[in-house]
Scaffold this motif. Structure first.
Motif, PDB file in Angstrom:
ATOM      1  N   MET A 219       0.833  -1.205   0.000  1.00 57.44           N
ATOM      2  CA  MET A 219       0.000   0.000   0.000  1.00 57.44           C
ATOM      3  C   MET A 219       0.866   1.253   0.000  1.00 57.44           C
ATOM      4  O   MET A 219       0.569   2.228  -0.700  1.00 57.44           O
ATOM      5  N   ARG A 220       1.941   1.226   0.757  1.00 56.90           N
ATOM      6  CA  ARG A 220       2.842   2.387   0.784  1.00 56.90           C
ATOM      7  C   ARG A 220       3.484   2.607  -0.577  1.00 56.90           C
ATOM      8  O   ARG A 220       3.550   3.726  -1.079  1.00 56.90           O
ATOM      9  N   ASP A 221       3.953   1.524  -1.178  1.00 56.54           N
ATOM     10  CA  ASP A 221       4.637   1.631  -2.465  1.00 56.54           C
ATOM     11  C   ASP A 221       3.696   2.069  -3.596  1.00 56.54           C
ATOM     12  O   ASP A 221       4.146   2.619  -4.600  1.00 56.54           O
ATOM     13  N   SER A 222       2.416   1.826  -3.425  1.00 61.45           N
ATOM     14  CA  SER A 222       1.455   2.160  -4.481  1.00 61.45           C
ATOM     15  C   SER A 222       1.213   3.662  -4.602  1.00 61.45           C
ATOM     16  O   SER A 222       0.750   4.138  -5.637  1.00 61.45           O
ATOM     17  N   GLY A 223       1.498   4.398  -3.525  1.00 63.99           N
ATOM     18  CA  GLY A 223       1.251   5.834  -3.538  1.00 63.99           C
ATOM     19  C   GLY A 223      -0.184   6.217  -3.242  1.00 63.99           C
ATOM     20  O   GLY A 223      -0.557   7.391  -3.328  1.00 63.99           O
ATOM     21  N   ILE A 224      -1.008   5.238  -2.857  1.00 64.05           N
ATOM     22  CA  ILE A 224      -2.420   5.530  -2.611  1.00 64.05           C
ATOM     23  C   ILE A 224      -2.611   6.447  -1.402  1.00 64.05           C
ATOM     24  O   ILE A 224      -3.577   7.196  -1.321  1.00 64.05           O
ATOM     25  N   GLY A 225      -1.654   6.417  -0.471  1.00 60.95           N
ATOM     26  CA  GLY A 225      -1.754   7.268   0.713  1.00 60.95           C
ATOM     27  C   GLY A 225      -1.816   8.745   0.366  1.00 60.95           C
ATOM     28  O   GLY A 225      -2.628   9.501   0.921  1.00 60.95           O
ATOM     29  N   SER A 226      -0.987   9.190  -0.572  1.00 61.07           N
ATOM     30  CA  SER A 226      -0.976  10.601  -0.968  1.00 61.07           C
ATOM     31  C   SER A 226      -2.256  10.962  -1.713  1.00 61.07           C
ATOM     32  O   SER A 226      -2.748  12.096  -1.621  1.00 61.07           O
ATOM     33  N   ILE A 227      -2.831   9.988  -2.440  1.00 61.53           N
ATOM     34  CA  ILE A 227      -4.101  10.219  -3.140  1.00 61.53           C
ATOM     35  C   ILE A 227      -5.213  10.463  -2.128  1.00 61.53           C
ATOM     36  O   ILE A 227      -6.039  11.378  -2.279  1.00 61.53           O
ATOM     37  N   ILE A 228      -5.242   9.643  -1.069  1.00 59.83           N
ATOM     38  CA  ILE A 228      -6.263   9.779  -0.026  1.00 59.83           C
ATOM     39  C   ILE A 228      -6.184  11.162   0.609  1.00 59.83           C
ATOM     40  O   ILE A 228      -7.206  11.850   0.777  1.00 59.83           O
ATOM     41  N   CYS A 229      -4.970  11.594   0.961  1.00 58.57           N
ATOM     42  CA  CYS A 229      -4.778  12.912   1.583  1.00 58.57           C
ATOM     43  C   CYS A 229      -5.206  14.036   0.644  1.00 58.57           C
ATOM     44  O   CYS A 229      -5.872  14.993   1.060  1.00 58.57           O
ATOM     45  N   ARG A 230      -4.835  13.908  -0.626  1.00 57.36           N
ATOM     46  CA  ARG A 230      -5.181  14.935  -1.615  1.00 57.36           C
ATOM     47  C   ARG A 230      -6.689  15.073  -1.781  1.00 57.36           C
ATOM     48  O   ARG A 230      -7.238  16.182  -1.760  1.00 57.36           O
ATOM     49  N   GLU A 231      -7.376  13.919  -1.893  1.00 60.88           N
ATOM     50  CA  GLU A 231      -8.819  13.946  -2.084  1.00 60.88           C
ATOM     51  C   GLU A 231      -9.547  14.416  -0.831  1.00 60.88           C
ATOM     52  O   GLU A 231     -10.588  15.069  -0.917  1.00 60.88           O
ATOM     53  N   TYR A 232      -8.990  14.086   0.319  1.00 57.66           N
ATOM     54  CA  TYR A 232      -9.600  14.539   1.578  1.00 57.66           C
ATOM     55  C   TYR A 232      -9.544  16.067   1.666  1.00 57.66           C
ATOM     56  O   TYR A 232     -10.525  16.711   2.076  1.00 57.66           O
ATOM     57  N   LYS A 233      -8.424  16.651   1.285  1.00 61.80           N
ATOM     58  CA  LYS A 233      -8.277  18.115   1.326  1.00 61.80           C
ATOM     59  C   LYS A 233      -9.284  18.782   0.401  1.00 61.80           C
ATOM     60  O   LYS A 233      -9.826  19.858   0.711  1.00 61.80           O
ATOM     61  N   LYS A 234      -9.566  18.171  -0.737  1.00 66.22           N
ATOM     62  CA  LYS A 234     -10.574  18.702  -1.649  1.00 66.22           C
ATOM     63  C   LYS A 234     -11.941  18.728  -0.975  1.00 66.22           C
ATOM     64  O   LYS A 234     -12.695  19.703  -1.104  1.00 66.22           O
ATOM     65  N   LEU A 235     -12.265  17.661  -0.275  1.00 59.07           N
ATOM     66  CA  LEU A 235     -13.545  17.575   0.416  1.00 59.07           C
ATOM     67  C   LEU A 235     -13.651  18.613   1.536  1.00 59.07           C
ATOM     68  O   LEU A 235     -14.707  19.190   1.756  1.00 59.07           O
ATOM     69  N   GLN A 236     -12.547  18.826   2.226  1.00 61.21           N
ATOM     70  CA  GLN A 236     -12.524  19.809   3.295  1.00 61.21           C
ATOM     71  C   GLN A 236     -12.781  21.215   2.765  1.00 61.21           C
ATOM     72  O   GLN A 236     -13.473  22.013   3.398  1.00 61.21           O
ATOM     73  N   ARG A 237     -12.215  21.512   1.610  1.00 66.75           N
ATOM     74  CA  ARG A 237     -12.404  22.851   1.033  1.00 66.75           C
ATOM     75  C   ARG A 237     -13.859  23.074   0.612  1.00 66.75           C
ATOM     76  O   ARG A 237     -14.369  24.203   0.650  1.00 66.75           O
ATOM     77  N   LYS A 238     -14.527  22.001   0.218  1.00 70.07           N
ATOM     78  CA  LYS A 238     -15.916  22.109  -0.215  1.00 70.07           C
ATOM     79  C   LYS A 238     -16.888  22.229   0.965  1.00 70.07           C
ATOM     80  O   LYS A 238     -17.964  22.796   0.828  1.00 70.07           O
ATOM     81  N   SER A 239     -16.492  21.638   2.108  1.00 71.49           N
ATOM     82  CA  SER A 239     -17.422  21.602   3.257  1.00 71.49           C
ATOM     83  C   SER A 239     -17.400  22.894   4.058  1.00 71.49           C
ATOM     84  O   SER A 239     -16.542  23.736   3.894  1.00 71.49           O
TER      85      SER A 239
END
Length: 239
Positions: A219-239
């Motif tokens: 999971m770490r090597d896949s880079g999915i962690g940074s995707i999760i953080c990026r998408e979460y920040k988008k949601l925060q800006r909308k809320s």
């Protein structure tokens, strides 16, 4: 695999001539597997038990029955544990089942043979962490977005139903073990559920992000962690 292990070990334990030692091994090393399995068969008398898998992890041992039900119980079961402590996982999943965008467990409590089991419907699919690294990389944007939506919904919902379960420092509710408990529909390649809520609790958002990848190099090597953080920040800006 685990069922075969327990069946063989339980059978071999029967040849130990010392009764106290035999019972000690079955209780401490095999978690009273046979007694719990027989109790479960009585509790689910309507089930066929044609196909049973045993799972083991954390504090629990579990039985997947006919790919319909998952029944979990503490490895070292203590009948003196208060009911409210045994039902902690049920209370948390009941609270969040109605607000998170993914399927989570609808837990029922089964009492049989002096044991208390957690029962929920089996969610068909494949554990994301068991997929190949190249597959995770291919779908990481889709899955990262889904997981961000899940975390955002859960962490920002302060349920009055479980306020008494808050403990320690934190700023929201966490699943705390997302990494190994993501179920993907192999036909649609979408996340359909999050399982195993025994570690869920009040905590910090950074901890939840870390736990999405912490327990898996893949999971770490896949880079999915940074995707999760990026998408979460988008949601925060909308809320």
């Amino acid at each position: 695999m685990w069922r075969l292990y327990f069946e063989i070990c339980d059978f071999l334990a029967g040849f130990i001539p010392n009764k106290k030692l035999r019972e000690k091994i079955r209780r401490e090393d095999l978690y009273d597997y046979r007694k719990k399995y027989n109790a479960l068969r009585c509790a689910l008398s309507h089930a066929e038990f044609k196909h049973v898998r045993v799972i083991k992890g954390g504090w629990n041992i579990g039985f997947i029955v006919d790919n319909k039900y998952v029944c979990k119980i503490r490895k070292h079961y203590d009948r003196e544990i208060p009911t409210k402590k045994i039902m902690r996982e049920k209370r948390i999943t009941d609270a969040f089942g109605k607000i998170v965008p993914l399927e989570i467990l609808k837990i029922d409590i089964l009492n049989a043979g002096g044991y208390t089991f957690y029962k929920y419907n089996f969610i068909p699919g494949k554990n994301l962490n068991r997929m190949r690294l190249k597959t995770i990389i291919k779908y990481r944007d889709r899955w990262g977005k889904q997981l961000a939506q899940f975390i955002h919904a859960m962490h920002n919902y302060d349920s009055v139903e479980i306020v008494d379960l808050k403990s320690g420092e934190g700023d929201g509710w966490n699943h705390n073990d997302i990494c190994n408990n993501i179920i993907v529909d192999r036909k649609t390649m979408k996340i359909v559920g999050i399982i195993d809520w025994e570690y869920a609790g009040w905590g910090k958002l950074e901890t939840e992000f870390e736990n999405c990848v912490h327990f898996s190099k893949k999971m770490r090597d896949s880079g999915i962690g940074s995707i999760i953080c990026r998408e979460y920040k988008k949601l925060q800006r909308k809320s």
